[in-house]
Design a protein around this motif. Structure first.
Motif, PDB file in Angstrom:
ATOM      1  N   TYR A 178      -0.426   3.070   2.468  1.00  0.00           N
ATOM      2  CA  TYR A 178      -0.887   2.162   4.098  1.00  0.00           C
ATOM      3  C   TYR A 178      -1.559   3.139   4.916  1.00  0.00           C
ATOM      4  O   TYR A 178      -1.941   2.988   6.013  1.00  0.00           O
ATOM      5  N   GLN A 179      -1.433   4.593   4.185  1.00  0.00           N
ATOM      6  CA  GLN A 179      -1.780   5.799   5.441  1.00  0.00           C
ATOM      7  C   GLN A 179      -3.650   4.890   5.157  1.00  0.00           C
ATOM      8  O   GLN A 179      -4.565   5.454   6.509  1.00  0.00           O
ATOM      9  N   TYR A 180      -4.190   4.551   4.163  1.00  0.00           N
ATOM     10  CA  TYR A 180      -5.523   4.506   3.759  1.00  0.00           C
ATOM     11  C   TYR A 180      -6.157   3.628   3.988  1.00  0.00           C
ATOM     12  O   TYR A 180      -7.192   2.640   3.768  1.00  0.00           O
ATOM     13  N   ALA A 181      -4.996   2.346   3.924  1.00  0.00           N
ATOM     14  CA  ALA A 181      -5.949   0.973   3.597  1.00  0.00           C
ATOM     15  C   ALA A 181      -4.768  -0.148   4.115  1.00  0.00           C
ATOM     16  O   ALA A 181      -3.414   0.221   4.592  1.00  0.00           O
ATOM     17  N   GLN A 182      -5.149  -1.411   4.984  1.00  0.00           N
ATOM     18  CA  GLN A 182      -4.305  -2.314   5.834  1.00  0.00           C
ATOM     19  C   GLN A 182      -5.387  -3.601   4.399  1.00  0.00           C
ATOM     20  O   GLN A 182      -6.583  -3.860   4.436  1.00  0.00           O
ATOM     21  N   GLU A 183      -4.055  -4.207   5.099  1.00  0.00           N
ATOM     22  CA  GLU A 183      -4.541  -5.503   4.423  1.00  0.00           C
ATOM     23  C   GLU A 183      -4.902  -6.747   5.083  1.00  0.00           C
ATOM     24  O   GLU A 183      -4.403  -6.405   5.851  1.00  0.00           O
ATOM     25  N   LEU A 184      -5.131  -7.472   3.898  1.00  0.00           N
ATOM     26  CA  LEU A 184      -5.858  -9.276   5.216  1.00  0.00           C
ATOM     27  C   LEU A 184      -4.749  -9.713   5.457  1.00  0.00           C
ATOM     28  O   LEU A 184      -3.862  -9.745   4.787  1.00  0.00           O
ATOM     29  N   SER A 185      -4.567 -10.975   6.916  1.00  0.00           N
ATOM     30  CA  SER A 185      -3.619 -11.372   6.888  1.00  0.00           C
ATOM     31  C   SER A 185      -3.689 -13.197   5.802  1.00  0.00           C
ATOM     32  O   SER A 185      -2.089 -13.120   5.401  1.00  0.00           O
ATOM     33  N   TRP A 186      -4.804 -13.143   5.215  1.00  0.00           N
ATOM     34  CA  TRP A 186      -4.506 -14.030   3.622  1.00  0.00           C
ATOM     35  C   TRP A 186      -3.841 -13.914   3.139  1.00  0.00           C
ATOM     36  O   TRP A 186      -3.603 -12.608   2.286  1.00  0.00           O
ATOM     37  N   HIS A 187      -3.055 -14.755   2.326  1.00  0.00           N
ATOM     38  CA  HIS A 187      -1.874 -14.061   0.918  1.00  0.00           C
ATOM     39  C   HIS A 187      -1.657 -15.646   0.435  1.00  0.00           C
ATOM     40  O   HIS A 187      -2.038 -16.703   1.300  1.00  0.00           O
ATOM     41  N   PHE A 188      -1.416 -15.399  -0.804  1.00  0.00           N
ATOM     42  CA  PHE A 188      -0.874 -16.682  -1.689  1.00  0.00           C
ATOM     43  C   PHE A 188       0.048 -16.061  -1.809  1.00  0.00           C
ATOM     44  O   PHE A 188       0.139 -14.529  -2.613  1.00  0.00           O
ATOM     45  N   ASP A 189       1.299 -16.899  -2.644  1.00  0.00           N
ATOM     46  CA  ASP A 189       2.475 -16.492  -3.322  1.00  0.00           C
ATOM     47  C   ASP A 189       2.530 -16.002  -4.710  1.00  0.00           C
ATOM     48  O   ASP A 189       1.928 -17.293  -5.303  1.00  0.00           O
ATOM     49  N   THR A 190       2.349 -15.545  -5.023  1.00  0.00           N
ATOM     50  CA  THR A 190       2.896 -15.077  -6.397  1.00  0.00           C
ATOM     51  C   THR A 190       3.926 -14.575  -6.928  1.00  0.00           C
ATOM     52  O   THR A 190       4.900 -13.883  -6.467  1.00  0.00           O
ATOM     53  N   THR A 191       3.961 -15.466  -8.208  1.00  0.00           N
ATOM     54  CA  THR A 191       6.113 -14.926  -8.740  1.00  0.00           C
ATOM     55  C   THR A 191       5.266 -13.977  -9.784  1.00  0.00           C
ATOM     56  O   THR A 191       5.148 -13.927 -11.056  1.00  0.00           O
ATOM     57  N   VAL A 192       6.592 -12.926 -10.009  1.00  0.00           N
ATOM     58  CA  VAL A 192       6.608 -11.460 -11.100  1.00  0.00           C
ATOM     59  C   VAL A 192       7.663 -11.679 -11.712  1.00  0.00           C
ATOM     60  O   VAL A 192       9.261 -12.155 -10.785  1.00  0.00           O
TER      61      VAL A 192
END
Length: 281
Positions: free
Chosen positions: A115-129
């Motif tokens: 997160y020092q060089y990247a920022q995520e979109l507000s968009w997302h969807f749930d995945t199961t790991v």
């Protein structure tokens, strides 16, 4: 006198050359500034680095996530150019400003350095790991030895943090097929990765698992079967650079993705409804 005139001529030539060089430097700076302003105002050609994540992102450049991004092109000035690569390389390319966006990211779960060089979109969807193994006894990962948990390149650091186990327990490889065969042959105790990608790849490899894996490595509980156990639900997203250009691109993409995108992922919805543990048939 002749010497003075000759020296004066050289002096004038030197000033002229310096001014010429100065003009060139200023010209290049102005052009760079113009291109910079243009990119800030209207980024259109977006280079995207995507980790193989079938059927969300396939090796051949198809997949549900790519279908979604292609759909955005119809309602915007954006054009997406995809490069399929390991997650580790995608992050490095974003950090080095050679691409504009990476995916899929574990939203809000990456390492602090990310997160020092990247920022995520507000968009997302749930995945199961899930955890995957030829024996459920291996799901107690805190007691597994070093080098016994497998995942894809670039994923071990944040999985180790989430699982609260030493990073040394992880082995990273470049493909899901390689991970699955290493586990089936006893070289790995457990695999840790996203459910849809893992289960779809395991089903594709059923013939190899039944014909190319020595009998002694088959599960004593259920020969030639692979067990799974839910590890965590993680929101998947996309990330851009953590700078002013990335912020403008994020704002534009968040606006485009504000509409419901669930219809792109209808085919994988049943995976979320599976029991928390079981055997892959």
């Amino acid at each position: 006198m002749a010497i003075f005139k000759y020296s004066n001529s050289i002096y004038k030539m030197s000033i002229s050359n310096n001014i010429s060089v100065l003009y060139k430097v200023v010209g290049v700076a102005v052009l760079c500034a113009l291109f910079s302003v243009k990119s800030l105002a209207n980024p259109t050609n977006i280079l995207v680095g995507l980790e193989p994540f079938p059927p969300l992102v396939n090796e051949d450049g198809s997949g549900f996530v790519i279908d979604m991004l292609n759909g955005l092109q119809e309602n915007s000035t954006l054009t997406f150019n995809y490069q399929i690569m390991t997650y580790a390389r995608a992050k490095l390319e974003l950090k080095s400003y050679r691409i504009d966006m990476v995916g899929l990211t574990p939203k809000d779960s990456e390492t602090e350095s990310f997160y020092q060089y990247a920022q995520e979109l507000s968009w997302h969807f749930d995945t199961t790991v899930d955890l995957y193994s030829t024996s459920p006894a291996n799901f107690d990962i805190k007691n597994l030895p070093e080098g016994s948990i497998g995942t894809l390149i670039g994923n071990a650091d944040f999985f180790a943090e989430l699982a609260q186990v030493p990073r040394e327990k992880f082995v990273e490889v470049s493909s899901l097929a390689q991970l699955i065969m290493m586990m089936a042959r006893g070289r790995l105790k457990v695999i840790l990765f996203e459910r849809v990608a893992m289960m779809s790849t395991i089903k594709e490899l059923q013939d190899d698992l039944s014909t190319k894996v020595p009998t002694e490595f088959n599960s004593p509980e259920s020969p030639q079967k692979i067990y799974y156990q839910k590890f965590k639900v993680i929101a998947a997203s996309l990330a851009v650079a953590n700078d002013s250009v990335g912020a403008k691109l994020k704002k534009q993409l968040d606006a485009l993705l504000s509409d419901d995108t669930a219809h792109y992922f209808k085919k994988i919805a049943p995976y979320a409804k599976l029991p928390d543990n079981g055997i892959i048939e």
